[in-house]
Design an enzyme around this catalytic site. Structure first.
Site, PDB file in Angstrom:
ATOM      1  N   TYR A  90       2.964  -1.854  14.478  1.00 20.62           N
ATOM      2  CA  TYR A  90       3.715  -1.092  13.480  1.00 20.62           C
ATOM      3  C   TYR A  90       3.143  -1.307  12.086  1.00 20.62           C
ATOM      4  CZ  TYR A  90       7.328   0.671  10.459  1.00 20.62           C
ATOM      5  OH  TYR A  90       7.981   1.371   9.479  1.00 20.62           O
TER       6      TYR A  90
ATOM      7  N   SER B 295      12.075  -0.726  -0.073  1.00 17.36           N
ATOM      8  CA  SER B 295      11.994   0.420   0.835  1.00 17.36           C
ATOM      9  C   SER B 295      13.370   0.884   1.289  1.00 17.36           C
ATOM     10  CB  SER B 295      11.159   0.049   2.068  1.00 17.36           C
ATOM     11  OG  SER B 295      11.196   1.080   3.035  1.00 17.36           O
TER      12      SER B 295
ATOM     13  N   GLN C 292      12.306   2.777  -3.473  1.00 14.89           N
ATOM     14  CA  GLN C 292      11.619   3.885  -2.812  1.00 14.89           C
ATOM     15  C   GLN C 292      12.641   4.676  -2.012  1.00 14.89           C
ATOM     16  OE1 GLN C 292      11.051   3.648   0.859  1.00 14.89           O
ATOM     17  NE2 GLN C 292      10.465   5.809   0.818  1.00 14.89           N
TER      18      GLN C 292
ATOM     19  N   TYR D 252      13.622   7.775   0.599  1.00 15.53           N
ATOM     20  CA  TYR D 252      13.469   8.889   1.528  1.00 15.53           C
ATOM     21  C   TYR D 252      14.713   9.756   1.384  1.00 15.53           C
ATOM     22  CZ  TYR D 252       9.596   6.767   4.163  1.00 15.53           C
ATOM     23  OH  TYR D 252       8.391   6.254   4.540  1.00 15.53           O
TER      24      TYR D 252
ATOM     25  N   ASP E 108       5.456  12.542   1.114  1.00 17.05           N
ATOM     26  CA  ASP E 108       4.349  12.801   2.038  1.00 17.05           C
ATOM     27  C   ASP E 108       4.744  12.595   3.498  1.00 17.05           C
ATOM     28  OD1 ASP E 108       4.594  10.078   2.123  1.00 17.05           O
ATOM     29  OD2 ASP E 108       2.567   9.619   1.437  1.00 17.05           O
TER      30      ASP E 108
ATOM     31  N   LYS F 267       5.157   1.609  23.895  1.00 18.12           N
ATOM     32  CA  LYS F 267       6.237   2.585  24.014  1.00 18.12           C
ATOM     33  C   LYS F 267       7.593   1.918  23.896  1.00 18.12           C
ATOM     34  CE  LYS F 267       3.382   5.525  26.905  1.00 18.12           C
ATOM     35  NZ  LYS F 267       3.211   6.173  28.207  1.00 18.12           N
TER      36      LYS F 267
ATOM     37  N   HIS G  91       0.267   7.355   2.103  1.00 18.09           N
ATOM     38  CA  HIS G  91       1.118   6.550   2.980  1.00 18.09           C
ATOM     39  C   HIS G  91       0.297   5.504   3.727  1.00 18.09           C
ATOM     40  CE1 HIS G  91       5.467   7.152   4.006  1.00 18.09           C
ATOM     41  NE2 HIS G  91       5.192   6.214   4.891  1.00 18.09           N
TER      42      HIS G  91
ATOM     43  N   GLY H  64       0.686  -2.861  -0.194  1.00 22.42           N
ATOM     44  CA  GLY H  64       1.764  -3.001   0.769  1.00 22.42           C
ATOM     45  C   GLY H  64       1.456  -3.991   1.866  1.00 22.42           C
TER      46      GLY H  64
END
EC number: 1.1.2.3
Length: 591
Positions: free
Chosen positions: A223, A308, A332, A334, A362, A376, A453, A512
């Protein structure tokens, strides 16, 4: 100096090779850490992190983590304990186990039983992470990445059924789980965590990245480190800096060098900041982003922290963790499809004292992050085979699970509307072309971040440093340079990278992943050490460049003749290439 051993390509079918590789890794870290004794505080922090590491073994939480920020958005309370009635009648494990269906779903969290049947359709991480664990103790899934008081916000009092009588049988307790790893892998990584070298031996940001690559779970590493598709942009973000060369001045008095500057109306000690990164608790299960806040504020050098939306901790927790009221923290954002949630969030963080809003633009759709998708999403011991009977998107990975709530219809009009709703400076994060920087200046936002990003969205997007070099002269020609502040992030690993961006006109430079890795390995002390490394590199390089202040950094100190020559080989960055782990092909299943 750390020796970057090529340990990652070990045959999974050869036990002897695994044992040899494990021994080599341990000997490398033992040798590396033998010269300087650990400080008492470091040893204490190290023990705490080692003890907490097993709490991270969670695969299914990655699908649930889209709820981390979503559920934390309305956390107006610093008191994080859920309000529970312990006088209710106790519920037996056998009774809990009966309610194991989507239309009758009970779970246990920290010894208390909840009915989540009605909550299932509203869970931002999707129904399946709860549905597959109905009738079980899900504490190991819930606890690492949720503030406890989110229960009060989203579970009605009558659905808090009562305390559990005793404990659930082992087969009905969701185990700590790390997809793609054996118990031996986990044990080896825990041992490596206990053998981390002292911070005095860490001399560059790549050291943190290497140590993180060896100690994080596969899912956490995938990740954090993944880029989009073939990861061309991910690599190009960094490589572009290697096509820019310096033209140093000589015979300049550089005894005193001042690297402080101003960003968005605040005076800051250094020209860089910690950029927003999601899910810090994947690497630092105890403290997550709170340790980033502490590391940014506890040392001599104070660094702005961008919090975030998808943080593992609530904004309240992170801001409260800051060592000083004067510490600069940005938020930040979203934008949620439900604009009321976004409006409430903006009001909340403004009240908490953040100094600016960075609106990410973005990510109308999450990029194809294949390393992440390879591991997965799996919720049960049966894993993907059981899930094939459902319509869950098996290969979504953590990133896809996180993106459910982000509004893909965001437009310039929404930015203008947001400006009317807050007094905070608004910075548009994720700008990738000069024309959009001009548009941002014209509508009156306070700044932009040239960013793709971290190479995690559209592969083959240009490196932000290249966009910066193209943009700043045009802004100057149009008398727009002073209308907004231009920031840049992506691919920065050295103080010289920061200086190149500043010479081209950037107001500040964001990093980051390096701080994620430092926090994952050493917590707050690692973050502080990463800051010191970068600060020292900047000061040294400014002296060698022949400048004594940020204001003296100009384009005439750079040779840009090869910046756009992408087909020309760049100098081989040995350390970057050693720690970089690219996408892999799908393997055959074990027989």
């Amino acid at each position: 100096m750390l020796k970057y051993k090529p340990l990652l390509k070990i045959s999974k079918n050869c036990e002897a090779a695994i044992l040899r590789a494990s021994k080599t890794r341990l000997n490398t870290i033992r040798a590396y850490g033998s010269t300087v004794p650990k400080s008492k505080s470091f040893e204490q922090d190290s023990r705490k992190r080692t003890q907490s590491w097993t709490a991270l073994r969670v695969g299914a939480i990655l699908a649930a983590t889209s709820s981390v920020a979503y559920l934390n958005w309305h956390n107006g309370q610093i008191d994080n304990e859920p309000k529970l009635d312990m006088n209710k009648q106790k519920i037996s494990p056998a009774e809990v186990a009966k309610h194991n269906k989507p239309d009758d779903c009970w779970v246990v969290i920290n010894g208390y039983v909840y009915d989540l049947t009605r909550f299932l359709p509203n869970h931002p991480g999707g129904q399946d992470v709860i549905k597959f664990n109905a009738g079980k103790d899900v504490t190991a899934i819930f606890e690492p990445l949720h503030a406890p008081n989110v229960i009060d916000k989203y579970i009605a009092p009558e659905k808090k059924l009562g305390p559990l009588q005793g404990s659930m049988p082992p087969e009905l307790v969701c185990p700590p789980y790390a997809p793609g790893e054996t118990k031996e892998d986990i044990a080896r990584k825990e041992q490596l965590k206990s053998l981390l070298p002292p911070l005095d031996n860490i001399i560059n940001l790549y050291d943190f990245e290497y140590l993180a690559s060896q100690t994080l779970t596969k899912q956490a590493w995938a990740y954090y480190s993944s880029g989009a598709n073939d990861e061309v942009t991910h690599r190009e973000n960094h490589n572009a800096y290697h096509r820019i060369f310096f033209k140093p001045k000589i015979l300049v008095d550089v005894r005193k060098v001042d690297i402080s500057t101003d960003m968005l109306g605040s005076h800051v000690d250094v020209p860089f900041y910690v950029s927003a990164t999601a899910l810090c608790k994947l690497g630092n299960p105890l403290e997550g982003e709170k340790d980033v806040a502490r590391g940014c504020g506890q040392g001599v050098t104070k660094v702005p922290q961008m919090i975030s939306t998808l943080a593992s901790c609530s904004p309240e927790e992170i801001i409260e963790a800051a060592p000083s009221d004067k510490q600069i923290q940005w938020y930040q954002l979203y934008v949620n499809s439900d604009r009321k949630i976004t409006d409430d969030l903006v009001k909340n963080v403004e009240k908490l004292g953040v100094k600016a809003l960075f609106v990410t633009v973005d990510a109308p759709s999450l990029g194809q992050r294949e390393k992440d998708m390879k591991l997965k999403f799996s919720n049960t011991k049966a894993g993907p085979k059981a899930m094939k009977k459902t319509n869950v998107e098996e290969s979504q990975g953590a990133s896809r699970a996180l993106s459910k709530f982000i509004d893909p219809s965001l437009t310039w009009k929404d930015i203008e509307e947001l400006k009317k709703k807050t007094k905070l400076p608004i910075v548009i994060k994720g700008v990738q072309r000069t024309e959009d920087v001009i548009k941002a200046a014209e509508i009156g936002v306070s700044g932009v971040v040239l960013s793709n990003h971290g190479g995690r969205q559209l592969d083959f997007s240009r490196a932000p440093i290249e966009v910066l070099a193209e943009t700043m002269p045009i802004l100057e020609q149009r008398n727009l340079k002073d209308k907004l502040e231009v920031f840049v992030d992506g691919g920065v690993r050295r103080g010289t990278d920061v200086l190149k961006a500043l010479c081209l006109g950037a107001k500040g430079v964001g990093l980051g992943r390096p701080f994620l890795y430092a926090n994952s390995c050493y917590g707050r002390n690692g973050v502080e050490k990463a800051i010191e490394i970068l600060r020292d590199e900047i000061e040294m390089s400014m002296r060698l460049l022949g400048v004594t202040s940020i204001a003296e950094l100009k384009p005439d100190l750079l040779d840009l003749s090869t910046l756009k020559a992408r087909t020309v080989g760049v100098p081989n960055d040995v350390l970057y290439n050693e720690v970089y782990e690219g996408p892999t092909l799908t393997e055959f299943e074990d027989a």
